[in-house]
Design an enzyme around this catalytic site. Structure first.
Site, PDB file in Angstrom:
ATOM      1  N   GLN A 138     -32.367   2.671  -9.176  1.00 21.58           N
ATOM      2  CA  GLN A 138     -32.771   3.966  -9.595  1.00 21.58           C
ATOM      3  C   GLN A 138     -31.847   5.029  -9.377  1.00 21.58           C
ATOM      4  O   GLN A 138     -30.651   4.558  -8.972  1.00 21.58           O
ATOM      5  CB  GLN A 138     -34.263   3.960  -9.120  1.00 21.58           C
ATOM      6  CG  GLN A 138     -35.156   3.068  -9.847  1.00 21.58           C
ATOM      7  CD  GLN A 138     -36.758   3.100  -9.611  1.00 21.58           C
ATOM      8  OE1 GLN A 138     -37.142   4.313  -9.178  1.00 21.58           O
ATOM      9  NE2 GLN A 138     -37.519   2.224 -10.481  1.00 21.58           N
ATOM     10  N   TYR A 161     -31.004  -7.166 -13.034  1.00 19.37           N
ATOM     11  CA  TYR A 161     -30.694  -6.716 -11.686  1.00 19.37           C
ATOM     12  C   TYR A 161     -30.083  -8.119 -11.140  1.00 19.37           C
ATOM     13  O   TYR A 161     -30.594  -9.381 -11.419  1.00 19.37           O
ATOM     14  CB  TYR A 161     -31.954  -6.674 -10.982  1.00 19.37           C
ATOM     15  CG  TYR A 161     -32.809  -5.259 -11.338  1.00 19.37           C
ATOM     16  CD1 TYR A 161     -32.385  -4.051 -11.058  1.00 19.37           C
ATOM     17  CD2 TYR A 161     -33.721  -5.587 -12.081  1.00 19.37           C
ATOM     18  CE1 TYR A 161     -32.985  -3.034 -11.146  1.00 19.37           C
ATOM     19  CE2 TYR A 161     -34.475  -4.230 -12.598  1.00 19.37           C
ATOM     20  CZ  TYR A 161     -34.137  -3.127 -12.287  1.00 19.37           C
ATOM     21  OH  TYR A 161     -34.744  -1.922 -12.442  1.00 19.37           O
ATOM     22  N   ASN A 186     -43.078  -0.560 -21.443  1.00 24.44           N
ATOM     23  CA  ASN A 186     -42.193  -1.144 -20.334  1.00 24.44           C
ATOM     24  C   ASN A 186     -42.404  -2.572 -19.667  1.00 24.44           C
ATOM     25  O   ASN A 186     -43.329  -2.745 -19.592  1.00 24.44           O
ATOM     26  CB  ASN A 186     -42.171  -0.397 -18.942  1.00 24.44           C
ATOM     27  CG  ASN A 186     -41.203  -0.715 -17.868  1.00 24.44           C
ATOM     28  OD1 ASN A 186     -39.960  -0.812 -17.834  1.00 24.44           O
ATOM     29  ND2 ASN A 186     -41.644  -1.386 -16.881  1.00 24.44           N
ATOM     30  N   GLU A 187     -41.139  -3.249 -19.847  1.00 23.84           N
ATOM     31  CA  GLU A 187     -41.203  -4.831 -19.681  1.00 23.84           C
ATOM     32  C   GLU A 187     -42.631  -5.451 -19.788  1.00 23.84           C
ATOM     33  O   GLU A 187     -43.095  -6.036 -19.024  1.00 23.84           O
ATOM     34  CB  GLU A 187     -41.053  -4.971 -17.824  1.00 23.84           C
ATOM     35  CG  GLU A 187     -39.503  -4.574 -17.772  1.00 23.84           C
ATOM     36  CD  GLU A 187     -39.031  -4.900 -16.334  1.00 23.84           C
ATOM     37  OE1 GLU A 187     -40.010  -5.425 -15.333  1.00 23.84           O
ATOM     38  OE2 GLU A 187     -37.815  -4.755 -16.221  1.00 23.84           O
ATOM     39  N   GLU A 203     -38.578   6.627 -11.345  1.00 24.20           N
ATOM     40  CA  GLU A 203     -39.739   6.136 -11.217  1.00 24.20           C
ATOM     41  C   GLU A 203     -40.650   6.648 -10.147  1.00 24.20           C
ATOM     42  O   GLU A 203     -40.105   6.827  -9.042  1.00 24.20           O
ATOM     43  CB  GLU A 203     -39.711   4.534 -11.395  1.00 24.20           C
ATOM     44  CG  GLU A 203     -40.992   4.043 -11.500  1.00 24.20           C
ATOM     45  CD  GLU A 203     -41.000   2.402 -11.699  1.00 24.20           C
ATOM     46  OE1 GLU A 203     -40.157   1.868 -11.583  1.00 24.20           O
ATOM     47  OE2 GLU A 203     -42.091   1.870 -11.608  1.00 24.20           O
ATOM     48  N   ASN A 239     -42.583  -0.183 -13.924  1.00 22.23           N
ATOM     49  CA  ASN A 239     -44.101  -0.719 -14.062  1.00 22.23           C
ATOM     50  C   ASN A 239     -45.189   0.529 -13.719  1.00 22.23           C
ATOM     51  O   ASN A 239     -45.994   0.238 -14.342  1.00 22.23           O
ATOM     52  CB  ASN A 239     -43.946  -1.731 -12.615  1.00 22.23           C
ATOM     53  CG  ASN A 239     -42.983  -2.737 -12.980  1.00 22.23           C
ATOM     54  OD1 ASN A 239     -42.526  -3.174 -14.016  1.00 22.23           O
ATOM     55  ND2 ASN A 239     -42.636  -3.502 -11.744  1.00 22.23           N
ATOM     56  N   GLU A 284     -32.512  -0.625 -17.640  1.00 17.81           N
ATOM     57  CA  GLU A 284     -32.585  -0.782 -16.079  1.00 17.81           C
ATOM     58  C   GLU A 284     -31.782  -1.933 -15.902  1.00 17.81           C
ATOM     59  O   GLU A 284     -31.423  -2.851 -16.361  1.00 17.81           O
ATOM     60  CB  GLU A 284     -34.054  -1.383 -15.671  1.00 17.81           C
ATOM     61  CG  GLU A 284     -35.001  -0.467 -15.596  1.00 17.81           C
ATOM     62  CD  GLU A 284     -36.456  -0.971 -15.204  1.00 17.81           C
ATOM     63  OE1 GLU A 284     -36.490  -1.809 -14.417  1.00 17.81           O
ATOM     64  OE2 GLU A 284     -37.366  -0.345 -15.586  1.00 17.81           O
TER      65      GLU A 284
HETATM   66  O1  AHR Z   1     -36.601  -0.601 -11.097  1.00 15.63           O
HETATM   67  C1  AHR Z   1     -37.637  -1.198 -10.577  1.00 15.63           C
HETATM   68  C2  AHR Z   1     -38.681  -2.008 -11.597  1.00 15.63           C
HETATM   69  O2  AHR Z   1     -37.804  -3.224 -12.166  1.00 15.63           O
HETATM   70  C3  AHR Z   1     -39.216  -1.332 -12.578  1.00 15.63           C
HETATM   71  O3  AHR Z   1     -40.374  -0.657 -12.234  1.00 15.63           O
HETATM   72  C4  AHR Z   1     -39.532  -2.315 -13.426  1.00 15.63           C
HETATM   73  O4  AHR Z   1     -39.492  -1.790 -14.932  1.00 15.63           O
HETATM   74  C5  AHR Z   1     -38.648  -3.591 -13.213  1.00 15.63           C
HETATM   75  O5  AHR Z   1     -39.106  -4.694 -12.931  1.00 15.63           O
END
Ligand code: AHR
Length: 520
Positions: free
Chosen positions: A348, A243, A171-172, A26, A71, A291
């Site tokens: 990432q 995450y 995305n999201e 990203e 994002n 992700e």
């Molecule tokens: O990977 C970091 C961020 O985490 C990404 O930009 C977003 O999609 C997520 O919230």
């Protein structure tokens, strides 16, 4: 303390899908600029890409890379990143409070991906943009020529189309932090119309609708249900993001993070199948966990820059042994769901929340979390087997009672290779794992590799980049009849490689996306 693990070659989950070993680049922090791209680095090639980083990306075994966000994509104009580099606009990126120079865009990234030997998974902006811009991007990227935008790509030095198959529809979009955040109904309609229009240009695309940003979102479940009701026949995958971080004083709960990922995947699958049942559809939507990682998100507010700068250092988390064990366990969870998880991207790749670190000077190096990914990508081959694991349990606050071990088994009969990936969550003593090999006559242990340390907080640093790495464990295993007993150290990531009679047949595996066959 001991556990038993039983598997049989006839009881399978699904193929080892090579796209499960995906990653994510990203425009975020120093992932692109100062990560994959640094024209003044001694190893930089003619496009400014660091050869030392490329070598580690190849060693990591990454198959697919999602780009350009995240994002970031929700405010991105793809046109800014194509054409003569010196004419590209400099913009504000509100998502990461950074200045975006657009020195790297689709063309540069595509050249990097070709050099890295990875497939591109491209995200379109459905935050500030919509159907026309997604169609323009598709025409620019994938149409051979003879139209305004495909000819523009050719004029920009790329005569061959990029041939991108997998596209993320935004995305999201469930997250209030997202530029252009939408309700499930608003997003579902936009995703459906974008997918319908993109399929008119190319029916063969694989499209990913946005699922939830994490399992604790208040809209989790309802979001997927509403979005898929709009898009079911138009998309192939729904995304899931996850995450985890080690909260002080809760190592046991953190080590069991994969329990949450298991539950999240199973809840998304159940929700998707419920929509399918309502629609009387035989189609099955797959999950793209595009992700996932350990991310110390609680530290994010401290590292977001106060001033507008280019490629600021954000979320350059230093990973520990415990983090590597959790990353290994998350890979076990992904593989265990290979019947329904079609793709996954560790987020990432370089510097930002990443297995690879690159400083402006000196060679790039491997974080602790590099190793479980590289070993799983290398040794998980063929078919994922269903396993029966019996193990003592312990209590955790976030996940309830969880086993002290977790494991997945893959089998490649053609090569005579049986691989057990296992983590030990027990903190104070080794756990004996009895592997029942009755269904695998002639198989013997080739290697037991362990990643562990007397300090679970040990990390690799620039000055000591190999402090934490996998090591061959000698004398850890004992054969007793058809059982192989192996000692797994406390808080450890383990790879057991067994070899047996090879049939020479190509069975299982992911023939479409096998890295060696398709990408190389
Ligand atoms: O990977 C970091 C961020 O985490 C990404 O930009 C977003 O999609 C997520 O919230």
């Amino acid at each position: 303390m001991h556990a038993t693990l039983t598997a049989h070659p006839g009881f399978t989950v699904g193929p080892v899908r090579r796209r499960i070993f995906g990653s994510f680049v990203e425009h975020f922090g120093r992932c692109v600029y100062g990560g994959i791209h640094q024209p003044d680095h001694p190893t930089a090639d003619e496009d400014g890409f660091r050869a030392d980083v490329l070598a580690l990306v190849r060693e990591l075994g990454v198959t697919t890379v999602r780009y350009p966000g995240g994002n970031f994509v929700s405010g991105y104009r793809w046109e800014d990143g194509v054409g003569p580099v010196d004419q590209r606009p400099v913009r504000l990126d509100g998502s990461w409070r950074s200045i975006e120079t657009n020195q790297v865009g689709l063309g540069e990234f595509s050249r990097w991906a070709a050099r890295a030997g990875v497939e591109t998974m491209l995200a379109v902006n459905l935050g500030t943009r919509g159907v026309p811009e997604a169609l323009d991007l598709l025409e620019y990227a994938n149409h051979p020529g003879g139209t305004r935008l495909s000819d523009l790509r050719v004029a920009h030095g790329a005569p061959e189309p990029y041939g991108i198959r997998m596209w993320c529809l935004g995305n999201e979009m469930d997250g209030p932090w997202q530029t252009g955040h939408k309700t499930a109904t608003e997003y579902g309609r936009l995703a459906a119309e974008t997918a319908r229009a993109m399929r008119m240009l190319d029916p063969g695309l694989e499209l990913v609708a946005c699922g939830s940003s994490h399992s604790q979102m208040p809209t989790f479940g309802g979001w997927e249900s509403t979005v898929l009701a709009e898009t079911y026949d138009l998309v192939d995958h729904v995304s899931a993001h996850a995450y985890y971080e080690h909260r002080p004083g809760d190592l046991g709960g953190f080590l069991a993070s994969a329990v949450d990922l298991d539950r999240m995947i199973e809840a998304v699958v159940a929700t998707a199948d419920a929509v399918g049942a309502r629609l009387r559809s035989r189609k099955r939507i797959m999950v793209s966990v595009d992700e996932w990682n350990v991310w110390y998100q609680s530290r994010l507010p401290d590292c977001l820059p106060a001033d507008w700068t280019r490629a600021p250092r954000i979320s350059e988390d230093a990973y520990t042994v415990a983090d590597a064990v959790v990353v290994g366990n998350l890979l076990i969870s992904l593989l265990r769901h290979s019947d329904r998880v079609a793709a996954a991207c560790q987020a990432q790749l370089v510097n930002t929340i990443a297995p690879i670190r690159a400083e402006p000077d000196g060679p790039a190096w491997r974080q602790t979390i590099f190793h479980p990914f590289a070993q799983a990508a290398r040794y998980a081959r063929g078919t994922v087997l269903r396993t029966e694991l019996t193990a003592p349990t312990y209590d955790t606050e976030p996940h309830g009672s969880v086993p002290v071990l977790d494991a997945v088994v893959t089998h490649d009969p053609g090569a005579g290779a049986l691989t057990v990936l296992a983590v030990c969550r027990e903190q104070s003593r080794p756990v004996r794992l009895d592997l029942d090999l009755a269904a695998f006559p002639g198989y013997e242990l080739l290697e037991h590799s362990v990643l562990a340390d007397s300090e679970t907080g040990a990390a690799n640093t620039r000055d000591d980049p190999d402090r934490v790495r996998p090591r061959s464990a000698t004398g850890s295993a004992r054969r007793e009849g058809s059982a192989l007993s192996v000692l797994l150290p406390p808080v450890s990531w383990n790879v057991l490689r067994l070899t047996g009679p090879a049939t020479g047949d190509r069975v299982g595996g992911d023939q479409v996306h096998d890295r060696e066959e398709v990408i190389r």
